[in-house]
Scaffold this motif. Structure first.
Motif, PDB file in Angstrom:
ATOM      1  N   VAL A 100       3.403  16.321 -48.445  1.00 38.83           N
ATOM      2  CA  VAL A 100       4.598  15.935 -49.186  1.00 38.83           C
ATOM      3  C   VAL A 100       4.231  14.841 -50.164  1.00 38.83           C
ATOM      4  CG1 VAL A 100       6.892  14.897 -49.019  1.00 38.83           C
ATOM      5  CG2 VAL A 100       6.137  16.534 -47.308  1.00 38.83           C
ATOM      6  N   VAL A 101       4.718  14.976 -51.401  1.00 33.81           N
ATOM      7  CA  VAL A 101       4.471  13.980 -52.432  1.00 33.81           C
ATOM      8  C   VAL A 101       5.812  13.495 -52.951  1.00 33.81           C
ATOM      9  CG1 VAL A 101       3.456  13.569 -54.698  1.00 33.81           C
ATOM     10  CG2 VAL A 101       2.341  15.133 -53.101  1.00 33.81           C
ATOM     11  N   GLU A 110       8.984  20.995 -39.563  1.00 37.52           N
ATOM     12  CA  GLU A 110       8.412  22.213 -38.971  1.00 37.52           C
ATOM     13  C   GLU A 110       7.516  22.935 -39.980  1.00 37.52           C
ATOM     14  OE1 GLU A 110      10.090  26.643 -37.901  1.00 37.52           O
ATOM     15  OE2 GLU A 110      11.446  24.945 -37.704  1.00 37.52           O
ATOM     16  N   ILE A 111       7.985  23.039 -41.218  1.00 38.20           N
ATOM     17  CA  ILE A 111       7.210  23.715 -42.258  1.00 38.20           C
ATOM     18  C   ILE A 111       5.904  22.978 -42.520  1.00 38.20           C
ATOM     19  CG2 ILE A 111       7.181  24.292 -44.722  1.00 38.20           C
ATOM     20  CD1 ILE A 111      10.254  24.746 -44.436  1.00 38.20           C
ATOM     21  N   LEU A 112       5.988  21.656 -42.601  1.00 34.45           N
ATOM     22  CA  LEU A 112       4.782  20.859 -42.840  1.00 34.45           C
ATOM     23  C   LEU A 112       3.788  21.010 -41.702  1.00 34.45           C
ATOM     24  CD1 LEU A 112       6.376  17.609 -44.270  1.00 34.45           C
ATOM     25  CD2 LEU A 112       5.176  19.396 -45.529  1.00 34.45           C
ATOM     26  N   ARG A 113       4.273  21.001 -40.493  1.00 35.05           N
ATOM     27  CA  ARG A 113       3.399  21.125 -39.326  1.00 35.05           C
ATOM     28  C   ARG A 113       2.730  22.496 -39.296  1.00 35.05           C
ATOM     29  NH1 ARG A 113       7.023  20.586 -35.660  1.00 35.05           N
ATOM     30  NH2 ARG A 113       7.215  22.795 -35.271  1.00 35.05           N
ATOM     31  N   ASP A 114       3.485  23.546 -39.584  1.00 35.83           N
ATOM     32  CA  ASP A 114       2.976  24.909 -39.467  1.00 35.83           C
ATOM     33  C   ASP A 114       2.103  25.348 -40.638  1.00 35.83           C
ATOM     34  OD1 ASP A 114       4.355  24.991 -37.103  1.00 35.83           O
ATOM     35  OD2 ASP A 114       6.003  26.222 -37.872  1.00 35.83           O
TER      36      ASP A 114
END
Length: 105
Positions: free
Chosen positions: A22-23, A13-17
């Motif tokens: 991400v590494v 959710e955080i990545l989408r918003d």
């Protein structure tokens, strides 16, 4: 459910918003602190280009990211928030007092 588990489940959710990336780092980090310390002890480059700290030491991971976010937004810890907000102004004030060519921003 533990706070850490809830945070991990929120990653998609955080990545989408936010549009974050991400590494995954597959590197042993234990020796990096010594590299940072050695870089800080090294004097400025004789060419006048300043000091270079080559270590890639950093805090990776969800726990350190969440802890940093909490520290920066903690209503009972205004020192962190005020320091972040005034950093560029304070850095310019210090840099203005240095001899020419001694500070790169």
């Amino acid at each position: 459910m533990a706070e850490r588990d809830q945070a991990v489940q929120r990653i998609p959710e955080i990545l989408r918003d936010t549009g974050w990336t991400v590494v995954l780092v597959g590197e042993e980090q234990s020796g990096k602190l010594a590299q940072v310390t050695a870089g800080l002890r090294r004097g400025p480059d004789p060419s006048g280009s300043g000091k270079r700290i080559t270590s890639g030491f950093s805090y990776w991971g969800l726990e350190s990211t969440v802890a940093w976010a909490h520290a920066c937004n903690d209503l009972y810890y205004p020192v962190m928030r005020e320091s972040i907000g005034s950093f560029s102004r304070r850095l310019r004030a210090v840099a203005d007092r240095l001899p020419a060519g001694r500070c790169t921003m």
